[in-house]
Structure formats: C-alpha cells, structure tokens
Motif scaffolding. Structure first.
Motif, PDB file in Angstrom:
ATOM      1  N   LEU A   1      -4.953   4.027   7.119  1.00  0.00           N
ATOM      2  CA  LEU A   1      -5.787   2.828   7.318  1.00  0.00           C
ATOM      3  C   LEU A   1      -6.179   2.584   8.783  1.00  0.00           C
ATOM      4  CD1 LEU A   1      -7.171   0.494   5.841  1.00  0.00           C
ATOM      5  CD2 LEU A   1      -5.126  -0.880   6.217  1.00  0.00           C
ATOM      6  N   PRO A   2      -5.235   2.656   9.732  1.00  0.00           N
ATOM      7  CA  PRO A   2      -5.650   2.382  11.113  1.00  0.00           C
ATOM      8  C   PRO A   2      -6.736   3.335  11.607  1.00  0.00           C
ATOM      9  CG  PRO A   2      -3.276   2.374  10.936  1.00  0.00           C
ATOM     10  CD  PRO A   2      -3.802   2.883   9.628  1.00  0.00           C
ATOM     11  N   SER A   3      -6.670   4.608  11.213  1.00  0.00           N
ATOM     12  CA  SER A   3      -7.710   5.502  11.725  1.00  0.00           C
ATOM     13  C   SER A   3      -9.048   5.223  11.043  1.00  0.00           C
ATOM     14  CB  SER A   3      -7.325   6.978  11.593  1.00  0.00           C
ATOM     15  OG  SER A   3      -6.488   7.200  10.531  1.00  0.00           O
ATOM     16  N   PHE A   4      -9.016   4.800   9.788  1.00  0.00           N
ATOM     17  CA  PHE A   4     -10.271   4.380   9.159  1.00  0.00           C
ATOM     18  C   PHE A   4     -10.863   3.196   9.912  1.00  0.00           C
ATOM     19  CE2 PHE A   4     -11.284   6.691   5.360  1.00  0.00           C
ATOM     20  CZ  PHE A   4     -10.112   7.339   5.035  1.00  0.00           C
TER      21      PHE A   4
ATOM     22  N   ALA B   1       4.606   8.613  11.340  1.00  0.00           N
ATOM     23  CA  ALA B   1       3.460   9.411  10.887  1.00  0.00           C
ATOM     24  C   ALA B   1       2.164   8.624  11.101  1.00  0.00           C
ATOM     25  CB  ALA B   1       3.624   9.779   9.415  1.00  0.00           C
ATOM     26  N   ARG B   2       2.220   7.316  10.856  1.00  0.00           N
ATOM     27  CA  ARG B   2       1.023   6.500  11.043  1.00  0.00           C
ATOM     28  C   ARG B   2       0.599   6.517  12.516  1.00  0.00           C
ATOM     29  NH1 ARG B   2       0.888   0.138  10.003  1.00  0.00           N
ATOM     30  NH2 ARG B   2       2.327   0.200  11.743  1.00  0.00           N
TER      31      ARG B   2
ATOM     32  N   ALA C   1      -5.719  13.551   3.154  1.00  0.00           N
ATOM     33  CA  ALA C   1      -5.829  14.583   4.189  1.00  0.00           C
ATOM     34  C   ALA C   1      -5.253  14.071   5.509  1.00  0.00           C
ATOM     35  CB  ALA C   1      -7.289  14.987   4.361  1.00  0.00           C
ATOM     36  N   ILE C   2      -5.640  12.850   5.892  1.00  0.00           N
ATOM     37  CA  ILE C   2      -5.135  12.278   7.143  1.00  0.00           C
ATOM     38  C   ILE C   2      -3.616  12.164   7.094  1.00  0.00           C
ATOM     39  CG2 ILE C   2      -5.053  10.173   8.535  1.00  0.00           C
ATOM     40  CD1 ILE C   2      -7.977   9.730   7.835  1.00  0.00           C
ATOM     41  N   ALA C   3      -3.107  11.649   5.965  1.00  0.00           N
ATOM     42  CA  ALA C   3      -1.672  11.433   5.833  1.00  0.00           C
ATOM     43  C   ALA C   3      -0.918  12.749   5.862  1.00  0.00           C
ATOM     44  CB  ALA C   3      -1.374  10.670   4.545  1.00  0.00           C
TER      45      ALA C   3
ATOM     46  N   LEU D   1       0.845  -1.195   0.000  1.00  0.00           N
ATOM     47  CA  LEU D   1       0.000   0.000   0.000  1.00  0.00           C
ATOM     48  C   LEU D   1       0.880   1.245   0.000  1.00  0.00           C
ATOM     49  CD1 LEU D   1      -2.767  -0.998   2.580  1.00  0.00           C
ATOM     50  CD2 LEU D   1      -2.638  -1.485   0.146  1.00  0.00           C
ATOM     51  N   THR D   2       0.308   2.362  -0.435  1.00  0.00           N
ATOM     52  CA  THR D   2       1.086   3.590  -0.469  1.00  0.00           C
ATOM     53  C   THR D   2       1.316   4.091   0.957  1.00  0.00           C
ATOM     54  OG1 THR D   2      -0.859   5.004  -0.540  1.00  0.00           O
ATOM     55  CG2 THR D   2       0.026   4.283  -2.655  1.00  0.00           C
ATOM     56  N   ALA D   3       2.261   5.008   1.076  1.00  0.00           N
ATOM     57  CA  ALA D   3       2.557   5.576   2.386  1.00  0.00           C
ATOM     58  C   ALA D   3       1.292   6.218   2.957  1.00  0.00           C
ATOM     59  CB  ALA D   3       3.679   6.607   2.257  1.00  0.00           C
ATOM     60  N   ALA D   4       0.560   6.931   2.118  1.00  0.00           N
ATOM     61  CA  ALA D   4      -0.652   7.601   2.594  1.00  0.00           C
ATOM     62  C   ALA D   4      -1.651   6.580   3.143  1.00  0.00           C
ATOM     63  CB  ALA D   4      -1.284   8.405   1.462  1.00  0.00           C
TER      64      ALA D   4
END
Lengths: 510, 360
Positions: free
Chosen positions: A118-121, A169-170, A136-138, A110-113
């Motif tokens: 993903l975890p916050s989704f 960042a994640r 936006a989150i990333a 998956l991309t860095a973004a």
C-alpha cells in the motif's frame, strides 16, 4: 558538542560520505516538556547507527520528527542535501525515509501483501490496485529480506514475529534510503533477533542508512557501526562501539554508575512454597506443568515465544484458566477460574507491557500508587481519603521513592522512581506470589536495575516471584532458578549453580 | 474438543454472508410452509422494489462504516437532495432529460457530504455526533427554505422514468406486475462501489483508515482528503437513493424517511460490516438488505402483527453486532503442544470423554 557531527567527519575506515538524513539542532517541546533539545546527528549510507538512551531521552521523538509524524519546534531536517523545516508523513516516504515503529503500525484488517504494497502504491500516486501488482511488490520485498511470510493472511491473524517481519518487508517495498527501527527486537526471541540482524546487515551492505534504537546493550554492541547516546533530549556522545564497554555505555546513558545485582538465596525452605503447581493442563496449550516458587524465591520461566510460557502464567492468573491441575498458595489449595479467584488467593499478575504503560503521568503520585487497590480503601463504594493518604504514604516510604510530595505528578519523578511507583501499585494488594511477564521489556538499563532490585527486596520479605523473560542476562542476574518451557511443557530446570547465559540459551533453544 | 467447537463457531460467525443466506433460506421455508400463496412473482418484484432505495442508502453508509465512522445523516441528505432537485428542475421536458434531477440530487448530496466532512474534520468530533447534528440542520434548512409540503406532481420526465418497466409479467391475480427500470442503475452503483472499494488505491485507503487510522497515516494515507472522499461519496449515494425513491413513488414527501435509519444500519451491520471499521462488503450489504426487506414483507403472511416489525429489525441489529463480537473474541487457538505429544493422542482423549459421560 563538536563531536556530535562525527557522522560526517570522523575518520572511519569507510569513505566519509554526505549523510542520507541529518538532524540539525532539532528541538521539540510537548507542552512545557522539552522532549528534544537541539539534537544534531547524521545517518550515512551503509552504516548502522544506534541511538541509545533511557526511556524518554528523546530517541523516539527524534525518529518521529524525521519521519514526519511530529513537526519540530525548531531546527531543520536534511535529506539528500536539501533542508526541510518539517516533513509530512507522505513526503518522508517519498524521500525514502522508512520507519518501523515499536507498535509496527500495520493495518490489521488488510493482508500482509497489501500492508507491504500500500505505501508504495500511495507514494507512486497510483489509482488502481491489481492483486498481481500487490503480490509482486510484496514477494519482492520478502525476498529482499530473505524470509518466509504468509502474504495472504490478514496481519491481525499473524504472530507477533511475523508482524515484525511484515513491517520490515513493508519498509523495504520501495526505494528505501533511510530506515529507522524503533526497538525492533522487543517482541522477538533470540533466534528471531539473529534473523533480523542478518536482514539489517544485508540492508546496510545494500547502502541503506539505518537508525537502530535499542535498550539492550548486547544488541547495540553486536549491530552498531556507530553509537549516539541520548540523555534528556540531547545527544551527549557519539562514537564507535569499540570505544565503549558495557559499563561505560550504561554510565553515559544514565549519567550514573550502576553495579551488578548481587543476590544471596534467601529462600525460606522451612515454610510451604509461595506457589506450588502440579499437573496443570489446558489442551492444546500446555500439559503436565509442575512448578514451585518458594517464599522469598525468585524463579524464572524461560522459553521461546509461543512455547506456552505466557499461557501458563495466564492460567495461574485466571486470565485463561487451566482445565485441570492443582494450585497451592502457601500450602492452601485454590481453584483459579477467574482473575478475581487468583487475586483473592494472593497471586498478583503483571502482564506484558503493563509496566511501561501503567502510569497516569499527570496524576499525583499518591493516586497512582493506589490506582489498582482503590477498591480496598472504599466502604460501600465511597472512598475514604484519610486512609488512602496513609496507605500511599506508607508505600512511598517503604519503597524509598524520592518525592517532594504525594501531590506531585509522576512527571516530576526520575525514571527509576516512577518505576518504583509502578511496582508499588502492584504490591499494594500484598500478593503472596507475584508473576511478572516481561517486567523490563522496553525499560532502560537504569530503571531495569531499579525494578529488579525492588523485586529482590520484596522477595526478602517472603514474596514468591515468578519472572517470565526473554532477557537472558536479566534472568541470570535475578533468578534463583530458571524453568525452561518448550512445546507446552516444563522440560528442564537450570539451578543457581549452573545459571549462566550460555547454559540458559542451550536449554531454551535445544 | 472445545477448540474444535470454538473454531466452528468462529467460521460461522466470521462468514456472516453464509449465515445471511441460511437465514434467507429459513425464512423462505417458513413462508412456504405457513403461507405458500405469497410465494409469487408479485412478491419477488415487491421485495426488489422495496430493497432498491434501502440498498443505495446502505451502500452509502457502508463506505462510512468501513472508513471507521458512522453516518446517521444519510436519510436527511437523501430527502434534502431529492426534494430540492425536484423543486429546481423544470416540470416539463422530454423523457430523455430524466437524468437531470438525478444529477442535481447527486450534486446536492455531494455538497451536503462535504458539509459533513467539514464538521468532522474541522470540529474533530466523532462522526456519529457530527452527522447527528448535521442531519438535524439539513432537515431544518429543508423545511425552512425549500418547503415542507408534499409535492404530488413530480417533473414529467421523472414520472415517466419512474413508471417505465424493465420487466412486466402477468400477476398472480389480475393484470400485470412490473419491475422498474431503476433497478439497473441501482445494480450498476453497487457493482461500481464494490469495484471502487476493491480495486482502487482510494478504496483500499478507506479500508486502511478504518483498520487503524494512525497506522494508515504513517503508511502515507492522507487522512483529511480520504475523509472528504468518504463523505462526498456517501452524500452522492444518499442523493441518488433519495431521488430513486421519489421517482418510484411519484411524489416528494420531506417526511418520507423519518425513522428509517434503523433498517439501513441493521442491514449494513448484518451484512458483515464491522461497526468499528475496516471490514465490510457490498455483497454482504446486498444480502443484509434483502434479508431485512424479506422479513418486513413476510411478517404479515406469517401471522406476526406489524407492530413487531421494528422490534424484529432491532433484534437483527443486535444479532449482527453479537456475531461480530463473537467473531472477534473467539480467536483461533493455536496449539502449542507438539502434535506428537502423547496427551494429544486420540486414544486416551476418547477414554476421558467416555469416563466423563459415565460419571454423569
């Protein structure tokens, strides 16, 4: 053990606050092995709390229990005043517990973004992903970290340092209240470590509780507000970093005193060098590499990550062979096109990460020592047990490994002795040159000393040693000379006389 | 020079969809040259008809492969679901009730998918072994309890639906050639699956799980439920595919798909789905299915004996896997030397090449 609770009660300058996350006599047994033994500690908001200790002292296990990866055998986890018997990974994330694992635990496809978002989704139980929301989150997380990161690239294609940033960042992408970092600097260069520390301090000032695991004492001293020392699954001491010195910290961690490695230059100057390299080239990675390692000499190869130091070592080991250049081993010209060529020429190569992961923990010591060299004890692919036993006994004896029997498993050995087994495994082929890439990465102070003193002892017998390392104090204390690599070329050499951490840092970072 | 060549290779190998288009084009040119009389609308509709069922099966497998597993039970699930549904629903009824057998088949497919998930999660075995085992069990149950004889009279609404045309054009010879209306639900399913995989958190979780299971777990992906979802979806699609086949062929034969796994798996892998999981697309799968169907239907016009059919498809599967291996091995070389470094200046480099050429 009363001072263990110091996190909540010690009279520090800051207001004593209720801990964000606390461990209450957490115990974890894996099979019969007690990885964590009634460990209690607390992590407060706005505080960087370093967990220090040797390999296998239980630091990582503690973090994994707090983040829900392992359930504890007994004890409780306290988060924001509530008690939990155990946490599920998703539940821990929901509570604002974030961990940056040593392996980053990123999704390479998956991309860095997406990795960041993903975890916050998932924790917000959202059903649909819109690219705009992901971006936006990333972007917000990266901005909070204050770094530049290519968000559209699949993580598998990022450099190690960028992956590290992505992992941080994640962890920041949603409401993080507790952030644990498990040896976050292992794969970073000094410059990147500085940037990381800036980010960590910003987070701390934002009121995040931070658990920071590191083997490197300098780092502990420069980042910690509080230090807890772990040994054999227990927290043996907690205090402020000012209360410790390098040596007292080392002593608490290992439970024994260590001395600095004093080294006389034993180089056998009248003999041809163990390794001599002229004009080594592989475009566009490196060119014009000249270097020599005398018999009995320990030479360091320093340089930033991505400077070409690993590529040069891999070329000499035949992993990614050079396209031109001359290589002489003890004066004999050799062509190295494959790993087998290198081994036959007498060049041993210990790649990154192999030292820490190269043992079969539940197998007998004897078998472990012989694991890499087993081919040389076989005739027509049938092994000859008596010969093997004799050889194993010889190595164990010469490396002064303290073991009751060769049949005992590696687990029964102390850390330092296990490290000796590891080195013995690489020495069994009797290389003339041993190239080690990051030999003490992820290794605790005590074992590090064992490895280095063993290399020292072997070099006295005529072995040429080339060490690639990020650890400046280690290079300074171990090496006779250090070569500096930059942009694919050997640009300078720091001699024994001038070899200080400061001189090295200047040469490398220039 | 070498680096440039390698990166070009990587691009071609990496963009498998482009490669499939090129292969399709080459095939078309070959057919046009050797047997131009075959290039008719009849052939086009034939390819479409033959692709439909394979495509739905392929999408079912695609989801499992993306999640990091592999499913070899899809044909057994498909025929079990379709054959049972045909026996369960009433034989007569208005044409408008043709959805019923499809719904029953999809429901049975989901149930069998849940069995797969239960075996995978419960026994903790690899998906290959689990589905290999369940597929044998499913077929056994089908023959023992539902029946093993060919049903030649399928329910009336289904027969009507199967013979309804979306498009009817004059054939190359006499009469007309037709394209079944069932192509529409197939297209809808493909589009819906693509959207699901791309734009839902569940879809991205499937990708995440296929990329690195442990990392996905730590990122908060609930592994168990996601595995259940993957196999339920795969089962539903397999049931749909089985019923589509029955409606199109007008009969239900429990042995109809025997040995057909190769076509479907080859199509998915050729379409760029990474066999180790984490990568794949519906678009690529569509191209993979089209390529394989086109090859199968053009071997005879090209004068290649039909006995070679399976061998050709097998070779394509190997090609697909080799391409994946190449793409993952040929990592881009990131230059370390300063771009301004004199060794990288173009002039001396060119001289080197000339000298090397002269020496030869």
């Amino acid at each position: 053990m009363a001072d263990v609770m110091a996190g909540t009660t010690a009279g520090t300058a800051s207001e004593p606050t209720a801990p964000v996350v606390a461990a209450r006599s957490l115990t974890k047994a894996f099979g019969g092995v007690l990885a964590l033994d009634a460990a209690s500690t607390a992590f407060s908001a706005g505080e960087v709390h370093c967990l220090a200790g040797e390999n296998g002292c239980g630091k990582s296990t503690l973090i994994k229990i707090l983040s829900g990866v392992h359930p504890p055998t007994s004890g409780t986890i306290e988060v924001g005043g509530s008690s939990y018997g155990h946490l599920a990974p998703r539940q821990a994330l929901d509570l604002g517990i974030e961990v940056i694992y040593q392996d980053f635990s990123l999704l390479p496809n998956l991309t860095a973004a997406e990795n960041i978002a993903l975890p916050s989704f998932l924790t917000h139980r959202r059903r649909f992903v819109a690219r705009a929301a992901v971006d936006a989150i990333a972007e917000q997380a990266v901005a909070r970290l204050g770094v530049d990161l290519d968000l559209r690239t699949p993580v598998g294609d990022l450099t190690v340092a960028d992956r590290q940033l992505c992992a941080i960042a994640r962890a920041l992408a949603h409401d993080t209240r507790f952030l644990a970092m498990d040896e976050p600097t292992t794969t970073l260069t000094w410059r990147e470590v500085d940037a990381l520390f800036d980010a960590v301090r910003r987070l701390r000032d934002d009121g995040v509780a931070i658990a920071f695991i590191s083997h490197k004492l300098q780092e502990v001293f420069s980042i910690a507000d509080r230090v807890s020392i772990m040994r054999n699954g227990r927290i043996v001491a907690t205090g402020r970093p000012e209360e410790y010195t390098h040596s007292s910290l080392t002593e608490s961690m290992t439970g024994r005193a260590t001395s600095a490695l004093a080294r006389e230059t034993p180089t056998w100057r009248d003999k041809p060098p163990a390794l001599e390299v002229r004009g080594l080239e592989r475009l566009p990675l490196f060119t014009g590499v000249d270097l020599a390692v005398g018999q009995g000499e320990i030479v360091g190869l320093a340089g930033l990550l991505g400077s070409g130091r690993t590529e040069i070592a891999e070329a000499l080991a035949g992993v990614l062979p050079a396209t031109s250049g001359t290589v002489l081993v003890r004066g004999r010209p050799t062509r190295i096109r494959t790993v087998t060529d290198a081994v036959e020429a007498g060049i041993g190569y210990v790649p990154e990460d192999r030292l820490t992961q190269g043992l079969f923990l539940d197998q007998p010591i004897g078998d472990n020592v012989l694991a890499t060299g087993i081919g040389s004890f076989a005739r027509f692919s049938v092994t000859r047990p008596q010969r093997m036993a004799r050889a194993a006994a010889g190595i164990v004896h010469s490396l002064r490994i303290k073991a009751a029997s060769l049949q005992d498993s590696i687990r029964t050995l102390s850390g330092g002795n296990a490290q000796r087994v590891l080195i013995g495994k690489w020495l069994i082929g009797r290389p003339k040159v041993l190239i080690l890439n990051g030999p003490t990465v992820g290794v605790d102070v005590g074992s590090k000393f064992d490895i280095l003193s063993l290399l020292h002892a072997e070099s006295l017998k005529g072995l040429g040693v080339l060490i690639i390392s990020d650890d400046l104090p280690e290079l300074v204390s171990t090496c006779d000379r250090v070569l500096v690599v930059r942009n694919g070329r050997v640009v300078s050499e720091v001699d024994r006389r001038d070899l200080t951490e400061k001189a090295l840092l200047e040469a490398v970072a220039a | 020079m070498k680096a440039a060549g390698a990166s070009r290779w990587r691009r071609v190998a990496g963009d498998q969809e482009l490669l499939l288009l090129v292969l399709l084009g080459l095939l078309l040119v070959a057919v046009a040259a050797r047997a131009p009389e075959v290039l008719t609308v009849d052939t086009l509709f034939n390819v479409a008809r033959e692709s439909m069922v394979t495509l739905v099966f392929a999408v079912a497998v695609l989801i499992v492969i993306i999640s990091g597993g592999i499913d070899v039970s899809f044909l057994a699930v498909g025929i079990f679901a379709a054959y049972s549904a045909v026996s369960l629903v009433p034989q007569e009824g208005p044409a408008a009730t043709a959805w019923l057998p499809f719904a029953v088949a999809v429901a049975i497919g989901v149930a069998l998918g849940l069995v797969n998930a239960a075996v995978v999660l419960g026994a903790g075995v690899s998906t290959l072994i689990a589905t290999l085992a369940t597929s044998a069990v499913f077929l056994g149950v089908l023959f023992a309890f539902v029946g093993g004889t060919v049903v030649n009279s399928i329910p009336e609404p289904l027969r009507v639906l199967g013979s309804t045309s979306l498009l009817e054009l004059p054939a190359a010879g006499r009469g007309t050639t037709r394209l079944s209306v069932l192509v529409l639900p197939v297209l809808v399913v493909c589009a819906a699956t693509a959207a699901f995989l791309r734009w839902t958190v569940a879809g991205r979780s499937i990708f995440a799980m296929g990329g690195d299971r442990e990392a996905a777990r730590r990122a908060g992906v609930a592994i168990g439920p996601t595995v259940v979802l993957v196999f339920a979806l795969s089962g539903a699609l397999a049931g749909l595919a089985g019923m589509t086949h029955v409606a199109l062929s007008g009969r239900a034969d429990p042995t109809t798909f025997f040995g057909g796994e190769l076509n479907v798996l080859a199509a998915v892998v050729l379409g760029g789905a990474l066999i180790s999981g984490g990568r794949g697309s519906v678009r690529g799968t569509v191209l993979g299915v089209l390529l394989i169907t086109c090859i199968r239907s053009s071997l005879i016009p090209l004068g290649i004996p039909p006995v070679w059919q399976e061998a050709v498809i097998g070779s394509l599967l190997i090609l697909g896997v080799v391409l994946q291996a190449l793409a993952s091995r040929v990592k881009p070389v990131r230059a370390i030397l300063d771009p301004a470094d004199p060794v990288l200046a173009p002039a001396p480099l060119r001289r080197d090449v000339v000298e090397a050429g002269d020496a030869r």
